[in-house]
Design a protein around this motif. Sequence first.
Motif, PDB file in Angstrom:
ATOM      1  N   ASN A  75       3.010 -21.461 -21.512  1.00 36.71           N
ATOM      2  CA  ASN A  75       2.341 -22.621 -20.917  1.00 36.71           C
ATOM      3  C   ASN A  75       3.121 -23.929 -21.088  1.00 36.71           C
ATOM      4  O   ASN A  75       2.670 -24.983 -20.685  1.00 36.71           O
ATOM      5  CB  ASN A  75       0.906 -22.755 -21.444  1.00 36.71           C
ATOM      6  CG  ASN A  75       0.839 -22.838 -22.956  1.00 36.71           C
ATOM      7  OD1 ASN A  75       1.875 -22.823 -23.624  1.00 36.71           O
ATOM      8  ND2 ASN A  75      -0.353 -22.921 -23.491  1.00 36.71           N
ATOM      9  N   GLN A  76       4.314 -23.826 -21.699  1.00 38.94           N
ATOM     10  CA  GLN A  76       5.145 -25.032 -21.809  1.00 38.94           C
ATOM     11  C   GLN A  76       6.362 -24.959 -20.905  1.00 38.94           C
ATOM     12  O   GLN A  76       7.229 -25.824 -20.959  1.00 38.94           O
ATOM     13  CB  GLN A  76       5.618 -25.190 -23.267  1.00 38.94           C
ATOM     14  CG  GLN A  76       4.486 -25.294 -24.259  1.00 38.94           C
ATOM     15  CD  GLN A  76       4.966 -25.095 -25.696  1.00 38.94           C
ATOM     16  OE1 GLN A  76       5.945 -24.398 -25.941  1.00 38.94           O
ATOM     17  NE2 GLN A  76       4.280 -25.716 -26.631  1.00 38.94           N
ATOM     18  N   ARG A  77       6.477 -23.910 -20.087  1.00 38.52           N
ATOM     19  CA  ARG A  77       7.739 -23.683 -19.383  1.00 38.52           C
ATOM     20  C   ARG A  77       7.780 -24.230 -17.967  1.00 38.52           C
ATOM     21  O   ARG A  77       8.844 -24.300 -17.372  1.00 38.52           O
ATOM     22  CB  ARG A  77       8.043 -22.191 -19.331  1.00 38.52           C
ATOM     23  CG  ARG A  77       8.331 -21.650 -20.703  1.00 38.52           C
ATOM     24  CD  ARG A  77       8.918 -20.267 -20.634  1.00 38.52           C
ATOM     25  NE  ARG A  77       9.188 -19.829 -21.998  1.00 38.52           N
ATOM     26  CZ  ARG A  77      10.050 -18.891 -22.346  1.00 38.52           C
ATOM     27  NH1 ARG A  77      10.735 -18.269 -21.402  1.00 38.52           N
ATOM     28  NH2 ARG A  77      10.228 -18.568 -23.585  1.00 38.52           N
ATOM     29  N   ASN A  78       6.620 -24.522 -17.410  1.00 37.65           N
ATOM     30  CA  ASN A  78       6.562 -24.956 -16.019  1.00 37.65           C
ATOM     31  C   ASN A  78       7.242 -23.957 -15.083  1.00 37.65           C
ATOM     32  O   ASN A  78       8.161 -24.276 -14.331  1.00 37.65           O
ATOM     33  CB  ASN A  78       7.178 -26.347 -15.852  1.00 37.65           C
ATOM     34  CG  ASN A  78       6.875 -26.937 -14.491  1.00 37.65           C
ATOM     35  OD1 ASN A  78       5.990 -26.432 -13.789  1.00 37.65           O
ATOM     36  ND2 ASN A  78       7.608 -27.960 -14.105  1.00 37.65           N
ATOM     37  N   GLY A  80       6.333 -20.709 -12.332  1.00 38.51           N
ATOM     38  CA  GLY A  80       5.259 -20.102 -11.549  1.00 38.51           C
ATOM     39  C   GLY A  80       5.453 -18.600 -11.516  1.00 38.51           C
ATOM     40  O   GLY A  80       6.577 -18.123 -11.532  1.00 38.51           O
ATOM     41  N   GLY A 101      -3.743 -24.821 -11.949  1.00 42.17           N
ATOM     42  CA  GLY A 101      -2.621 -25.361 -12.726  1.00 42.17           C
ATOM     43  C   GLY A 101      -2.591 -26.885 -12.701  1.00 42.17           C
ATOM     44  O   GLY A 101      -2.219 -27.533 -13.684  1.00 42.17           O
ATOM     45  N   ALA A 105      -3.112 -29.484 -15.826  1.00 42.52           N
ATOM     46  CA  ALA A 105      -2.115 -30.530 -16.091  1.00 42.52           C
ATOM     47  C   ALA A 105      -2.737 -31.923 -16.089  1.00 42.52           C
ATOM     48  O   ALA A 105      -2.046 -32.913 -16.327  1.00 42.52           O
ATOM     49  CB  ALA A 105      -0.999 -30.448 -15.057  1.00 42.52           C
ATOM     50  N   PRO A 152       1.816 -26.297  -8.715  1.00 43.07           N
ATOM     51  CA  PRO A 152       2.253 -27.299  -9.715  1.00 43.07           C
ATOM     52  C   PRO A 152       3.749 -27.628  -9.645  1.00 43.07           C
ATOM     53  O   PRO A 152       4.272 -28.220 -10.586  1.00 43.07           O
ATOM     54  CB  PRO A 152       1.912 -26.635 -11.060  1.00 43.07           C
ATOM     55  CG  PRO A 152       1.095 -25.439 -10.750  1.00 43.07           C
ATOM     56  CD  PRO A 152       1.480 -25.022  -9.382  1.00 43.07           C
ATOM     57  N   LYS A 153       4.411 -27.261  -8.557  1.00 45.14           N
ATOM     58  CA  LYS A 153       5.845 -27.521  -8.408  1.00 45.14           C
ATOM     59  C   LYS A 153       6.657 -27.010  -9.603  1.00 45.14           C
ATOM     60  O   LYS A 153       7.290 -27.807 -10.322  1.00 45.14           O
ATOM     61  CB  LYS A 153       6.114 -29.013  -8.210  1.00 45.14           C
ATOM     62  CG  LYS A 153       5.329 -29.580  -7.049  1.00 45.14           C
ATOM     63  CD  LYS A 153       5.878 -30.903  -6.581  1.00 45.14           C
ATOM     64  CE  LYS A 153       5.187 -31.309  -5.297  1.00 45.14           C
ATOM     65  NZ  LYS A 153       5.075 -32.726  -5.071  1.00 45.14           N
ATOM     66  N   PRO A 154       6.627 -25.703  -9.838  1.00 45.88           N
ATOM     67  CA  PRO A 154       7.353 -25.173 -10.993  1.00 45.88           C
ATOM     68  C   PRO A 154       8.859 -25.224 -10.779  1.00 45.88           C
ATOM     69  O   PRO A 154       9.328 -25.329  -9.651  1.00 45.88           O
ATOM     70  CB  PRO A 154       6.876 -23.720 -11.059  1.00 45.88           C
ATOM     71  CG  PRO A 154       6.530 -23.386  -9.651  1.00 45.88           C
ATOM     72  CD  PRO A 154       6.006 -24.645  -9.033  1.00 45.88           C
ATOM     73  N   LYS A 155       9.588 -25.149 -11.899  1.00 48.04           N
ATOM     74  CA  LYS A 155      11.049 -25.148 -11.806  1.00 48.04           C
ATOM     75  C   LYS A 155      11.554 -23.803 -11.311  1.00 48.04           C
ATOM     76  O   LYS A 155      12.605 -23.731 -10.680  1.00 48.04           O
ATOM     77  CB  LYS A 155      11.641 -25.425 -13.194  1.00 48.04           C
ATOM     78  CG  LYS A 155      11.451 -26.849 -13.639  1.00 48.04           C
ATOM     79  CD  LYS A 155      12.271 -27.110 -14.879  1.00 48.04           C
ATOM     80  CE  LYS A 155      11.355 -27.230 -16.055  1.00 48.04           C
ATOM     81  NZ  LYS A 155      11.915 -27.332 -17.346  1.00 48.04           N
TER      82      LYS A 155
ATOM     83  N   GLY B 170      -0.127 -23.085 -17.394  1.00 50.92           N
ATOM     84  CA  GLY B 170      -0.155 -24.182 -18.353  1.00 50.92           C
ATOM     85  C   GLY B 170      -1.364 -24.206 -19.267  1.00 50.92           C
ATOM     86  O   GLY B 170      -1.496 -25.111 -20.090  1.00 50.92           O
TER      87      GLY B 170
END
Lengths: 354, 263
Positions: A75-78, A80, A101, A105, A152-155, B170
Amino acid sequence: MADPFLSIQHVRKSFGATTVVEDFNLDVERGEFVSFLGPSGCGKTTVLRMVAGFEEPSAGKIVVGGKDITRLKPNQRNVGMVFQAYALFPNLTVAQNIGFGLKVAGMPRADIDARVAEMLGIIKLPQMADRYPYQLSGGQQQRIALARAIAPKPKLLLLDEPLSALDAKVRVSLREEIRSIQKKLGITTIFVTHDQEEALSISDRIAVMYGGKAEQVGTPFEIYNRPATKFVANFVGTLNVLEGTVTDAAAGTVRVNSEQVSLKGKLNGSKSGDTLSLALRPEAISLGRQPGRDSSLSGEISEVHFLGSVIRVRVGIGGNTVSLDTFNSPATPPPAVGEKAEISFSSDDMLVLH
Amino acid sequence: MKAGRFWAWVVFALGAAYFFIPLIATVEFSMRMRRGVYSFDAYKVVLGDERFQATFGYSVLAAVFTIILGVLIVVPAAYWIRLRLPQLRPIVEFITLLPLVIPAIVIVFGYIRMYGSNSPLPFLASDTGTNALLVIGYATLALPYMYRAVDTGLRTIDVRTLTEAAQILGAGWGTIITRVILPNVLIAVLSGAFLTFAIVIGEFTMASLLNRPAFGPYLQNIGANRAYEPAALAIIAFAITWGCMSLIQILSRFAPRSANRPN
Ligand SMILES: Nc1ncnc2c1ncn2[C@@H]1O[C@H](COP(=O)(O)OP(=O)(O)OP(=O)(O)O)[C@@H](O)[C@H]1O
Ligand SMILES: [Mg+2]
């Protein structure tokens, strides 16, 4: 690659005494779509779960955007993720699922609503906002799961066999949709599959995995046409394998079923008298002598399958059988079983499997 | 075929008679307080009795606390066992069955020995402590039902995947339990809660030995000293239990439907 966005370095994973992933290395560029392709149990999911943070590597590290994330919690990695089993929250509506998500946030309500509407537009299900997951088909659920993952616009976007529970038609259309959304958003993506056609058709690059290692990483074209190992050659596409014996290593000649084939420059390291496995893709072989094909072998037709526009023919050559496809032509009848036949190919297309 | 049907009905009728005749007889008897005519006098007397109101109120409150305690213990435990320690499930199931095997009286004597006023944990030294001990004891008695209800609820969802889906979006453990797990097993939790309620309302042994002013001891007391009122009370208690059971049935229609059942 100067500066990869995602870098998986010397990652190993053991469960107790069994090592499931061994020295796995992969660099992925920003915006790239990479597939993990391999047979069941080869460790695809395990590598993906280490990138997601659900499993901790026994050794090695994972770097995203220059930052070591190996020990971060999921949950800290961002990141998807889309799961094989859809995994939508059954108690929440489609809109609430997509907004989950964002709500976690702490995004303001109005922004969540706007983003959810945007996502519903992207996946082309704008009228479904108030439905519950059980009111949706599998394909729709998986699209919602995709929207939920990218909202959530993940990396990074990770997909673990997202299409394998769907029927064939939906599978093809959805994989194209996933690819086009991925391109549009430019999101770096890892896609796990054991379906080679899926991997070949939508990936920028494919990592073919076997026994917990990446056997070969390359573009679909490279993987298919220039397989680096015997496993990759066999696993990807249909392959005809012929046994041959090197007759003259210097001249590059190989004997296959008492006929000579010249494979100049391809025998690197083999000595005269060595036995080799030679492989040919069905589409590299034609029936009868053809202009521009420098090699030929003779055999006997053992099977003929009429498939409509294509006729699949199997030809016995000594102890081996090769299969090849010819186009149906209304003017000429298909070959008959038991006929003598000659196959021709270009020696450039022959793969020597080490 | 026809004959099979016939015998099925006979068996059903016998079963129904076995169940309903005492019930009807009790109802009938409870309405005969006034000589010669049927009336609800016994009910009026019972419901108007201060001690009824006080003890019933006490037991309802005890039930509410028992349910809260049970949910707080059982939901996270059952969830964690399904998620991370599935190999422990048979052991935990066995442990949760123990309260059915060990009589309440044994548990209560254990408590009295362990928590007496000169023990390191003197629960029994104060009224509040004793009340707390009663609630803890009730939670133990209700454990087999609560655990099974919640575990059955968890079986209908893919606990692991839903947890991971929430995590990767998250969410922390608090959010996962309150927004993902609990809402999906809420109906199961409620049915466990109603079973707990039904058990606590009629419980006698613990309340009596801990000397609490609960409904169970009151029932017993009335039963020993009056004629018509106990019958009316029995019917009231029965109606409460049945009401709980039908609420479980009704609520189960509102359970969130899961779209993807594991296996
Ligand atoms: N938690 C675990 N404990 C022990 N072994 C595990 C665990 N997870 C995976 N494995 C083992 O690791 C190996 C690789 O599993 P993994 O799920 O990564 O394979 P996969 O390539 O995703 O296969 P599939 O295509 O079937 O999904 C398997 O042999 C599996 O049994
Ligand atoms: Mg897998």
